[in-house]
Design an enzyme around this catalytic site. Structure first.
Site, PDB file in Angstrom:
ATOM      1  N   HIS A 101       1.133  -1.363  -0.059  1.00  0.00           N
ATOM      2  CA  HIS A 101       0.101   0.006   0.178  1.00  0.00           C
ATOM      3  C   HIS A 101       0.858   1.257  -0.020  1.00  0.00           C
ATOM      4  O   HIS A 101       2.058   1.207   0.181  1.00  0.00           O
ATOM      5  CB  HIS A 101      -0.980  -0.048   1.194  1.00  0.00           C
ATOM      6  CG  HIS A 101      -0.400  -0.091   2.698  1.00  0.00           C
ATOM      7  ND1 HIS A 101      -0.138  -0.896   3.177  1.00  0.00           N
ATOM      8  CD2 HIS A 101       0.187   1.001   3.287  1.00  0.00           C
ATOM      9  CE1 HIS A 101       0.662  -0.514   4.604  1.00  0.00           C
ATOM     10  NE2 HIS A 101       0.554   0.724   4.544  1.00  0.00           N
ATOM     11  N   HIS A 127       4.236   7.448   3.202  1.00  0.00           N
ATOM     12  CA  HIS A 127       5.222   6.235   3.031  1.00  0.00           C
ATOM     13  C   HIS A 127       4.524   5.227   2.030  1.00  0.00           C
ATOM     14  O   HIS A 127       3.579   5.239   1.478  1.00  0.00           O
ATOM     15  CB  HIS A 127       5.484   5.537   4.476  1.00  0.00           C
ATOM     16  CG  HIS A 127       4.029   4.943   5.023  1.00  0.00           C
ATOM     17  ND1 HIS A 127       3.136   5.528   5.739  1.00  0.00           N
ATOM     18  CD2 HIS A 127       3.400   3.537   4.644  1.00  0.00           C
ATOM     19  CE1 HIS A 127       2.042   4.563   5.928  1.00  0.00           C
ATOM     20  NE2 HIS A 127       2.347   3.519   5.411  1.00  0.00           N
ATOM     21  N   GLU A 172       7.735   1.642   4.828  1.00  0.00           N
ATOM     22  CA  GLU A 172       7.296   0.456   5.831  1.00  0.00           C
ATOM     23  C   GLU A 172       7.509  -0.966   4.989  1.00  0.00           C
ATOM     24  O   GLU A 172       7.456  -1.373   3.959  1.00  0.00           O
ATOM     25  CB  GLU A 172       5.810   0.558   5.702  1.00  0.00           C
ATOM     26  CG  GLU A 172       5.117  -0.398   6.830  1.00  0.00           C
ATOM     27  CD  GLU A 172       3.603  -0.099   6.998  1.00  0.00           C
ATOM     28  OE1 GLU A 172       3.122   0.673   6.339  1.00  0.00           O
ATOM     29  OE2 GLU A 172       2.959  -0.697   8.087  1.00  0.00           O
TER      30      GLU A 172
HETATM   31 CO    CO Z   1       1.135   1.544   6.007  1.00  0.00          CO
END
Ligand code: CO
Length: 145
Positions: free
Chosen positions: A8, A88, A137
């Site tokens: 994502h 992110h 991440e």
């Molecule tokens: Co995230």
């Protein structure tokens, strides 16, 4: 170690409610998980998914993030980006500890210990200064996911 696919993109917003309306009305996205609080991480989160391209079968997840509480790490980001913005990116890996050792072994600063993230699986973040300016991440995704 091989990084998996992009899971994502994280987008910070001053209002999840307004961001959901934008992604629904302009991007054609659907809420795939209603907004929920992650108090330990100081954020409120909602996952939306843009529609798949014809035939590809899978859409793209956007993680909308709103600050939760006074000490939320998102406040600083929104102070610099008052309208919100890309915060992110998140990549999948099969093994979070192997991934942590990989990045640390290459001189990349891992922020804290692996912890349970918004998808309920272990995650960590890598400092943007070691990632070409992108806060990254890393998320463990079970192989049968
Ligand atoms: Co995230």
């Amino acid at each position: 170690m091989k990084l998996g696919r992009l899971n994502h993109v994280g987008v910070a917003t001053p209002s999840i409610e307004n961001a959901i309306a934008f992604y629904r009305d302009v991007m054609g996205a659907e809420v795939i998980r209603a907004p929920f609080d992650l108090p330990k991480q100081g954020v409120k989160v909602c996952f939306v998914e843009t529609p798949p391209s014809t035939g590809s079968g899978q859409g793209t997840q956007i993680e909308l993030i709103e600050p939760l509480g006074e000490s939320s790490p998102i406040h600083g980001f929104l102070a610099k980006n008052p309208a919100g913005g890309q915060h992110h990116v998140c990549y999948e890996v099969p093994d979070i500890h192997e991934a942590k050792a990989w990045f640390e072994g290459r001189g990349c600063k891992v922020l804290g210990e692996p912890r349970i993230g918004a998808h309920g699986t272990p995650i960590f973040f890598v400092h943007p200064k070691d990632m070409g300016g992108v806060l990254t991440e890393i998320m463990e995704t079970p192989r049968n996911h």
